[in-house]
Design an enzyme around this catalytic site. Structure first.
Site, short mmCIF file in Angstrom:
data_model
loop_
_atom_site.label_atom_id
_atom_site.label_comp_id
_atom_site.label_asym_id
_atom_site.label_seq_id
_atom_site.Cartn_x
_atom_site.Cartn_y
_atom_site.Cartn_z
CB SER A 1 -0.89 0.02 1.24
OG SER A 1 -1.60 1.26 1.33
CE1 TYR B 1 -4.12 -2.24 4.87
CE2 TYR B 1 -3.36 -0.04 4.28
CZ TYR B 1 -3.81 -1.30 3.91
OH TYR B 1 -3.94 -1.61 2.58
#
Length: 246
Positions: free
Chosen positions: A141, A155
């Site tokens: 990501s 995250y």
């Protein structure tokens, strides 16, 4: 050339888009899902409508027994694997780190880090059986370099670990003709925002992206499938941003 591909977390979002695109290219597709059997059935239906061969495997990516069973099932169905996409991941509700419980952190790191490492380890053990080596693609990501402050720093931290894993594993496996790369999606229109309590997040923040819009799961899938293909034959250890310039 027809290939076989295994995708963790292939029933929705980027995983589903990758499964569908791979099937359009004539590849056989196996994918895992954790709990949403209906979404898995829909993915199977999309692939089969394209004339593709597919296998949906229920399991938890963070459990070693489920990972081993997944690879066994894929080999039983297809006889070989050419590419493995490590995609399964989760996000939690937007919070600063100070407000996150240890239960949330354990679940985040078990799924996003331990699960990814287990899936990649098994791919490293089995892909050498492929005549022409193989490919591993991690779905990381852009959060790994942006940090996601006040929202998802846990995250982001888990995806930073994936970037490091990509770099190290690419060097370990290069001599076995196994390429290891990562795609780093930015603000993408998928269901993951709803699971974090912000279903409108991609549309709401899209104007902040230099390209003035969120991306689509299909755009990310194009990068993943390219990295799995023979066209990316000299590409390993890459962290490919699909983030609209963000």
């Amino acid at each position: 050339m027809s290939k076989t591909i295994l995708i963790s977390g292939g029933s929705r979002g980027i995983g589903r888009a990758t499964a569908v695109l791979a099937s359009r290219k004539g590849w056989d597709v196996a994918f895992t899902y954790r709990a949403d059997a209906e979404a898995a059935r829909q993915t199977v239906g999309e692939v089969e409508a394209l004339g593709g061969k597919t296998l949906a495997i229920q399991g938890d990516a963070a459990l070693e027994a489920d990972v081993l069973r997944t690879f066994d099932a894929a080999y039983d169905a297809f006889g070989r694997l050419d590419a493995v996409v490590v995609n399964a991941g989760i996000v939690g509700p937007a919070l600063p780190l100070a407000d996150m419980s240890v239960e949330r952190l354990e679940r985040m790191f078990d799924t996003n880090i331990l699960g990814a490492v287990l899936f990649a380890r098994e791919a490293a053990r089995r892909l050498p059986d492929a005549a022409d080596g193989g490919a591993i693609v991690f779905v990381s990501s852009a959060a790994a370099r942006l940090g996601s402050p006040f929202e998802y720093v846990d995250y982001a931290a888990s995806k930073g670990a994936i970037d490091t894993l990509t770099l190290g594993l690419s060097k370990e496996l290069a001599g076995q003709s196994i390429r290891v790369n990562a795609v780093r999606p930015g603000l993408i229109e998928t269901e993951i925002h709803a699971s974090g309590g912000q279903p409108d997040r991609a549309q709401r923040l899209g104007h902040n992206v230099p390209m003035q819009r969120p991306g689509s799961a299909e755009e990310v899938a194009e990068a993943i499938v390219w990295l799995c293909s023979d066209e990316a034959s000299y590409c390993t250890g890459a962290l490919l941003d699909v983030a609209g310039g963000r």
